[in-house]
Design an enzyme around this catalytic site. Structure first.
Site, PDB file in Angstrom:
ATOM      1  N   HIS A   4       0.297   4.429  -2.443  1.00  0.00           N
ATOM      2  CA  HIS A   4       0.062   5.792  -1.943  1.00  0.00           C
ATOM      3  C   HIS A   4       1.201   6.736  -2.316  1.00  0.00           C
ATOM      4  O   HIS A   4       1.003   7.953  -2.360  1.00  0.00           O
ATOM      5  CB  HIS A   4      -0.166   5.777  -0.434  1.00  0.00           C
ATOM      6  CG  HIS A   4      -1.562   5.363  -0.061  1.00  0.00           C
ATOM      7  ND1 HIS A   4      -2.238   5.864   1.029  1.00  0.00           N
ATOM      8  CD2 HIS A   4      -2.426   4.504  -0.660  1.00  0.00           C
ATOM      9  CE1 HIS A   4      -3.445   5.326   1.093  1.00  0.00           C
ATOM     10  NE2 HIS A   4      -3.573   4.485   0.079  1.00  0.00           N
ATOM     11  N   PRO A  54      -7.905   7.525  -4.070  1.00  0.00           N
ATOM     12  CA  PRO A  54      -9.330   7.168  -4.067  1.00  0.00           C
ATOM     13  C   PRO A  54      -9.826   6.852  -2.651  1.00  0.00           C
ATOM     14  O   PRO A  54      -9.053   6.418  -1.803  1.00  0.00           O
ATOM     15  CB  PRO A  54      -9.391   5.929  -4.964  1.00  0.00           C
ATOM     16  CG  PRO A  54      -8.008   5.383  -4.982  1.00  0.00           C
ATOM     17  CD  PRO A  54      -7.068   6.521  -4.748  1.00  0.00           C
ATOM     18  N   ASN A  87      -4.217   8.650   4.734  1.00  0.00           N
ATOM     19  CA  ASN A  87      -2.991   8.107   5.336  1.00  0.00           C
ATOM     20  C   ASN A  87      -2.992   8.123   6.858  1.00  0.00           C
ATOM     21  O   ASN A  87      -2.417   7.229   7.493  1.00  0.00           O
ATOM     22  CB  ASN A  87      -1.775   8.915   4.857  1.00  0.00           C
ATOM     23  CG  ASN A  87      -1.449   8.675   3.397  1.00  0.00           C
ATOM     24  OD1 ASN A  87      -1.795   7.628   2.840  1.00  0.00           O
ATOM     25  ND2 ASN A  87      -0.795   9.645   2.772  1.00  0.00           N
ATOM     26  N   ARG A 110       0.821  -1.218   0.000  1.00  0.00           N
ATOM     27  CA  ARG A 110       0.000   0.000   0.000  1.00  0.00           C
ATOM     28  C   ARG A 110       0.860   1.276   0.000  1.00  0.00           C
ATOM     29  O   ARG A 110       0.485   2.280  -0.609  1.00  0.00           O
ATOM     30  CB  ARG A 110      -0.922  -0.012   1.227  1.00  0.00           C
ATOM     31  CG  ARG A 110      -1.954   1.099   1.211  1.00  0.00           C
ATOM     32  CD  ARG A 110      -2.930   0.928   2.358  1.00  0.00           C
ATOM     33  NE  ARG A 110      -3.998   1.906   2.312  1.00  0.00           N
ATOM     34  CZ  ARG A 110      -4.387   2.632   3.360  1.00  0.00           C
ATOM     35  NH1 ARG A 110      -3.788   2.488   4.534  1.00  0.00           N
ATOM     36  NH2 ARG A 110      -5.378   3.490   3.238  1.00  0.00           N
ATOM     37  N   THR A 166      -9.012 -15.655   2.590  1.00  0.00           N
ATOM     38  CA  THR A 166      -7.594 -15.968   2.835  1.00  0.00           C
ATOM     39  C   THR A 166      -6.852 -14.657   3.115  1.00  0.00           C
ATOM     40  O   THR A 166      -6.202 -14.103   2.223  1.00  0.00           O
ATOM     41  CB  THR A 166      -6.968 -16.689   1.615  1.00  0.00           C
ATOM     42  OG1 THR A 166      -7.246 -15.903   0.430  1.00  0.00           O
ATOM     43  CG2 THR A 166      -7.521 -18.083   1.416  1.00  0.00           C
TER      44      THR A 166
HETATM   45  C1  HEM Z   1      -9.268   1.235  -5.854  1.00  0.00           C
HETATM   46  C2  HEM Z   1      -9.168   2.198  -4.970  1.00  0.00           C
HETATM   47  C3  HEM Z   1      -8.722   1.938  -3.563  1.00  0.00           C
HETATM   48  C4  HEM Z   1      -9.343   2.338  -2.435  1.00  0.00           C
HETATM   49  C5  HEM Z   1     -10.605   3.168  -2.360  1.00  0.00           C
HETATM   50  C6  HEM Z   1      -8.592   1.826  -1.327  1.00  0.00           C
HETATM   51  C7  HEM Z   1      -8.904   2.039   0.006  1.00  0.00           C
HETATM   52  C8  HEM Z   1      -8.322   1.376   1.056  1.00  0.00           C
HETATM   53  C9  HEM Z   1      -8.737   1.500   2.428  1.00  0.00           C
HETATM   54  C10 HEM Z   1      -9.856   2.383   2.941  1.00  0.00           C
HETATM   55  C11 HEM Z   1      -7.953   0.675   3.162  1.00  0.00           C
HETATM   56  C12 HEM Z   1      -8.022   0.448   4.663  1.00  0.00           C
HETATM   57  C13 HEM Z   1      -7.208   1.490   5.388  1.00  0.00           C
HETATM   58  C14 HEM Z   1      -7.483   1.524   6.871  1.00  0.00           C
HETATM   59  O1  HEM Z   1      -8.589   1.203   7.282  1.00  0.00           O
HETATM   60  O2  HEM Z   1      -6.557   1.902   7.630  1.00  0.00           O
HETATM   61  C15 HEM Z   1      -7.029   0.044   2.260  1.00  0.00           C
HETATM   62  C16 HEM Z   1      -6.078  -0.863   2.638  1.00  0.00           C
HETATM   63  C17 HEM Z   1      -5.188  -1.451   1.756  1.00  0.00           C
HETATM   64  N1  HEM Z   1      -5.032  -1.153   0.421  1.00  0.00           N
HETATM   65 FE1  HEM Z   1      -6.291  -0.058  -0.685  1.00  0.00          FE
HETATM   66  N2  HEM Z   1      -7.518   1.122  -1.799  1.00  0.00           N
HETATM   67  C18 HEM Z   1      -7.547   1.167  -3.158  1.00  0.00           C
HETATM   68  C19 HEM Z   1      -6.624   0.619  -4.025  1.00  0.00           C
HETATM   69  C20 HEM Z   1      -5.514  -0.091  -3.622  1.00  0.00           C
HETATM   70  C21 HEM Z   1      -4.436  -0.475  -4.497  1.00  0.00           C
HETATM   71  C22 HEM Z   1      -4.309  -0.093  -5.965  1.00  0.00           C
HETATM   72  C23 HEM Z   1      -3.564  -1.193  -3.740  1.00  0.00           C
HETATM   73  C24 HEM Z   1      -2.266  -1.834  -4.147  1.00  0.00           C
HETATM   74  C25 HEM Z   1      -2.043  -2.352  -5.335  1.00  0.00           C
HETATM   75  C26 HEM Z   1      -4.102  -1.250  -2.403  1.00  0.00           C
HETATM   76  C27 HEM Z   1      -3.554  -1.938  -1.355  1.00  0.00           C
HETATM   77  C28 HEM Z   1      -4.053  -1.946  -0.074  1.00  0.00           C
HETATM   78  C29 HEM Z   1      -3.557  -2.827   0.963  1.00  0.00           C
HETATM   79  C30 HEM Z   1      -2.516  -3.904   0.782  1.00  0.00           C
HETATM   80  C31 HEM Z   1      -4.255  -2.490   2.130  1.00  0.00           C
HETATM   81  C32 HEM Z   1      -4.057  -3.091   3.522  1.00  0.00           C
HETATM   82  C33 HEM Z   1      -2.939  -2.341   4.222  1.00  0.00           C
HETATM   83  C34 HEM Z   1      -2.603  -2.832   5.608  1.00  0.00           C
HETATM   84  O3  HEM Z   1      -3.155  -3.822   6.080  1.00  0.00           O
HETATM   85  O4  HEM Z   1      -1.722  -2.180   6.221  1.00  0.00           O
HETATM   86  N3  HEM Z   1      -5.261  -0.544  -2.367  1.00  0.00           N
HETATM   87  N4  HEM Z   1      -7.260   0.501   0.984  1.00  0.00           N
END
Ligand code: HEM
Ligand SMILES: *[C@@H]1O[C@H](CO)[C@@H](O)[C@H](O)[C@H]1NC(C)=O
Ligand SMILES: *[C@@H]1O[C@H](CO)[C@@H](O)[C@H](O)[C@H]1NC(C)=O
Ligand SMILES: *[C@@H]1O[C@H](CO)[C@@H](O)[C@H](O)[C@H]1NC(C)=O
Ligand SMILES: *[C@@H]1O[C@H](CO)[C@@H](O)[C@H](O)[C@H]1NC(C)=O
Ligand SMILES: *[C@@H]1O[C@H](CO)[C@@H](O)[C@H](O)[C@H]1NC(C)=O
Length: 320
Positions: free
Chosen positions: A64, A161, A92, A60, A242
């Site tokens: 970002h 996003p 963030n 992530r 998973t």
């Molecule tokens: C499509 C639009 C996307 C939205 C709206 C989005 C939104 C989010 C949100 C809200 C979270 C949870 C954050 C939290 O609650 O602290 C999250 C976690 C995460 N996102 Fe996305 N995300 C998007 C795309 C992506 C992309 C493109 C990737 C990587 C290729 C990604 C990888 C991750 C990962 C791996 C987590 C978990 C991080 C952790 O456990 O520390 N996301 N995302």
């Protein structure tokens, strides 16, 4: 027939401009720091062994980084007395993590090659190595990015996003980075690992009665209360099937109405090919893996600093 030619050509041009590597090369450090890639991989493997979720957090971080000013390690810059960075931006703050692991990797790389390997390249490699460490696909990472001397709180707020987004909003956010709908659906598969906090899925489990599996919603309500006075930071896995394996189960969840975020679940019901991509990736780990790797390369190509632009930071969390 003829009327289809122009749109098709335009699409091809967009695809080509997004996939052309902007002066980056996988062999960039082959002479200047031949040990860099192994050093980074070993450090990532250790961090993921210590805490599987760290693989998700590192993936992530690269996302970002790339969506805000391009892949220039701007996300890593700490606030200072005279400077406010990206870490306090809404997407963030109290959410993005992995900074200490990146600082540790950078220190190990500095110990073998002083001021040679950029923090932006470390993020790109750590993202790939994290996915591999959790059982996912591999890809070749183009290298040679340099590090920014600035960061942008306002771009972090405007360009990343949000989980409340619908397909049109998501598509626009990715198009703004020259990434296609296919890239968007494949990259959303990053949510096959890692966790989300309750505040990001509360509206979904209480308000989206039609488009969510009832038992799935009920199970989440026990950790995520309706009232916003508590429980905001309670965690649930983004992939209920998973949670720590980098596989294609995320897409199967969507077909079963078990996407955790609104922005996940909307991908399946969208018209115009997006839902078809979800079914395609749910049905084939190989297709998902191939498209995910290709999309990661394209995301990693978003406006890097190259040549004499920017700098090679000595410590990733501050400019030299
Ligand atoms: C499509 C639009 C996307 C939205 C709206 C989005 C939104 C989010 C949100 C809200 C979270 C949870 C954050 C939290 O609650 O602290 C999250 C976690 C995460 N996102 Fe996305 N995300 C998007 C795309 C992506 C992309 C493109 C990737 C990587 C290729 C990604 C990888 C991750 C990962 C791996 C987590 C978990 C991080 C952790 O456990 O520390 N996301 N995302
Ligand atoms: C989403 O897109 C619609 C137009 O399709 C727009 O009216 C709305 O403001 C956007 N929402 C967000 C959160 O950007
Ligand atoms: C997207 O492509 C256009 C046209 O090639 C270019 O002007 C723009 O800088 C690109 N944007 C990003 C974020 O790469
Ligand atoms: C659900 O929708 C209602 C009415 O639109 C709104 O007041 C509420 O804040 C939303 N969220 C939750 C968690 O109930
Ligand atoms: C929880 O998050 C909501 C936004 O979803 C916010 O309005 C509320 O103030 C937060 N509650 C606490 C205790 O931080
Ligand atoms: C940046 O902030 C982190 C977390 O507060 C801290 O551990 C790190 O030492 C800081 N970096 C610098 C250069 O001060």
């Amino acid at each position: 027939m003829a009327s289809y030619v122009l749109p098709v050509l335009l699409l091809l041009c967009v695809a080509a401009s997004a996939s052309a590597s902007p002066g980056l090369s996988p062999r960039f450090y082959a002479r200047s720091c031949p040990g860099a890639l192994d050093t980074i991989r070993i450090a990532v493997e250790e961090a993921v062994r210590n805490e599987p979720r760290m693989g998700a957090s590192l993936l992530r971080l690269h996302f970002h980084d790339c969506f805000v000013q391009g892949c220039d390690a701007s996300v890593l810059l700490n606030d200072t007395a005279t400077f406010t960075g990206e870490q306090s931006a809404a997407p963030n703050v109290a959410s993005i993590r992995g900074f200490a692991v990146i600082d540790n990797i950078k220190a190990r790389v500095e110990a073998i090659c002083r001021q040679t390997v950029s923090c932006a390249d470390i993020l790109a490699l750590a993202a790939r190595d994290s996915v591999v460490a959790l059982g996912g696909p591999s890809w070749t990472v183009p290298l040679g990015r340099r590090d920014s001397t600035t960061a942008s709180l306002s771009l972090a707020n405007s360009d990343l996003p949000a989980p409340s987004f619908d397909v049109a909003n998501l598509t626009a956010a990715f198009a703004a980075k020259n990434l296609s709908v296919t890239d968007m659906v494949a990259l959303s598969g990053g949510h096959t690992i890692g966790d989300s906090q309750c505040l990001n899925f509360r509206d979904r489990i209480y308000n989206e009665t039609n488009n969510i599996d009832a038992a799935f919603a009920t199970s989440l309500k026990s950790i995520c209360p309706r009232s916003t006075s508590s429980g905001n930071s309670s965690l649930a896995p983004l992939d209920v099937a998973t949670p720590t394996a980098f596989d294609n189960k995320y897409y199967g969840n969507l077909l079963a109405k078990k996407g955790l975020l609104h922005s996940d679940q909307v991908l399946v019901n969208a018209r115009g090919g997006v839902g078809g991509l979800v079914r395609r990736y749910a049905g084939s780990p190989a297709r998902f893996g191939k498209d995910f790797g290709a999309a990661m390369v394209r995301m990693g190509n978003v406006s890097p600093l190259t040549g004499s632009q920017g700098q090679i930071r000595l410590i990733c969390s501050r400019v030299n």
